[in-house]
Design an enzyme around this catalytic site. Structure first.
Site, short mmCIF file in Angstrom:
data_model
loop_
_atom_site.label_atom_id
_atom_site.label_comp_id
_atom_site.label_asym_id
_atom_site.label_seq_id
_atom_site.Cartn_x
_atom_site.Cartn_y
_atom_site.Cartn_z
N SER A 139 -19.34 -21.50 6.09
CA SER A 139 -19.34 -20.95 7.44
C SER A 139 -18.39 -19.76 7.50
CB SER A 139 -18.86 -22.03 8.42
OG SER A 139 -18.60 -21.50 9.71
N TYR A 152 -13.10 -28.29 11.80
CA TYR A 152 -14.25 -27.59 11.23
C TYR A 152 -13.81 -26.55 10.22
CZ TYR A 152 -18.95 -25.62 11.10
OH TYR A 152 -20.18 -25.19 10.69
N LYS A 156 -14.74 -26.69 6.22
CA LYS A 156 -15.59 -25.66 5.62
C LYS A 156 -14.82 -24.85 4.57
CE LYS A 156 -19.56 -26.37 7.56
NZ LYS A 156 -20.74 -26.76 6.74
#
Length: 294
Positions: A139, A152, A156
């Protein structure tokens, strides 16, 4: 349907919706045979039904190593080989770290990072046998940290580092490893995150091109092309390639700008019931439902 991926067996995790489902359909249209892995059996069956007789689905939690090993064996038994694995399964939660529900926060890291590890562990023997390709979906969050997205971003960034480490380990065995990057893309997960008004406003205040939500189709077209090329890096939006060159500057920039925006939103953040519970979007709800059943 006469491309380099025609007839190859591709495994896609997180294939029930969003990027995974769209990628499966696009690769099937290019002649690939698809094995779908995810938590939502009805949605997986619908996607598999769109792929014709060469598409099939397996319900599995990517963090369950034993289940993933069994699924890998069943896929090899059905198709005879595995040529490509796309580790796409992912979930998210948002909000200030100190206000986060610890279970949801930790689960994001478990699925996005350890789920990728379990996926690689289960399928790498088959990829070594086929001299295949493993694509880790990361990401923009791996390139640039962001406030309100600690779980997150950490997951990632970890998944990206894992894939880069793996690339050097398996290259001499003929296995190629790639990393895919996407910015905010129009998926159920992003729409779920946007239901939080404060987080939605904070994102809207980001500078262009970070503040846009990008259409799913063109992003997945780029990923599909990267899979066909067995590319080391795949960018869902063209400008993400340029972020690689400046990623060393981004943490300091985000810290400077981010603290101002968080301070501005502090009063509204405090008005949100604490702790912030739950994962965002239907995919997150499916994960919570699965864990409640097991």
């Amino acid at each position: 349907m006469s491309g380099p991926i025609r007839g190859q067996v591709v495994v896609v995790t997180g294939a029930a919706r969003g990027v995974g489902a769209s990628l499966a359909r696009k690769l099937a249209a290019r002649g690939a045979r698809l094995a779908l892995v995810g938590l939502e059996p009805a949605e997986l069956a619908e996607v598999a039904g769109d792929l014709g007789p060469e598409g099939a689905a397996w319900e599995a939690d990517v963090t369950d190593g034993e289940t993933m090993a069994r699924v890998a064996g069943e896929i090899v038994a059905r198709y005879g080989r595995v040529d490509t694995v796309v580790a796409n399964a992912g979930i998210a939660t948002g909000g200030p770290f100190l206000d986060a529900d610890p279970v949801s926060f930790d689960r994001v890291i478990e699925v996005n990072l350890l789920g990728s590890v379990a996926t690689a562990r289960a399928f790498l023997p088959a990829l070594v046998a086929s001299r295949g390709y493993y694509l880790q979906i990361a990401s923009l969050a791996a390139l640039s940290p962001a406030p309100m997205m600690a779980a997150y971003c950490a997951s990632k960034a970890g998944a990206e580092a894992f894939a880069h480490s793996l690339r050097a380990e398996v290259a001499h065995q003929g296995v190629r490893v790639g990393v895919g990057y996407l910015s905010w893309t129009d998926t159920d997960m992003v729409r779920g995150a946007d239901q939080d008004a404060v987080l939605r406003e904070l994102r809207a205040r980001l500078p262009w091109p970070l503040n846009r939500t990008y259409p799913l189709g063109p992003a997945v077209d780029r990923i599909a092309a990267g899979v066909e090329r067995r590319a080391p890096h795949v960018y869902g939006q063209w400008w993400l390639r340029g972020m690689q060159a400046v990623r060393g500057c981004l943490p300091g920039l985000v810290a400077t700008v981010g603290q101002r925006e968080v301070r501005r939103a502090e009063e509204r953040l405090r008005a949100v019931p604490q702790p912030r519970r739950g994962l965002v979007g239907p995919g997150g709800q499916a994960d919570e439902t699965h864990r409640a059943r097991h």
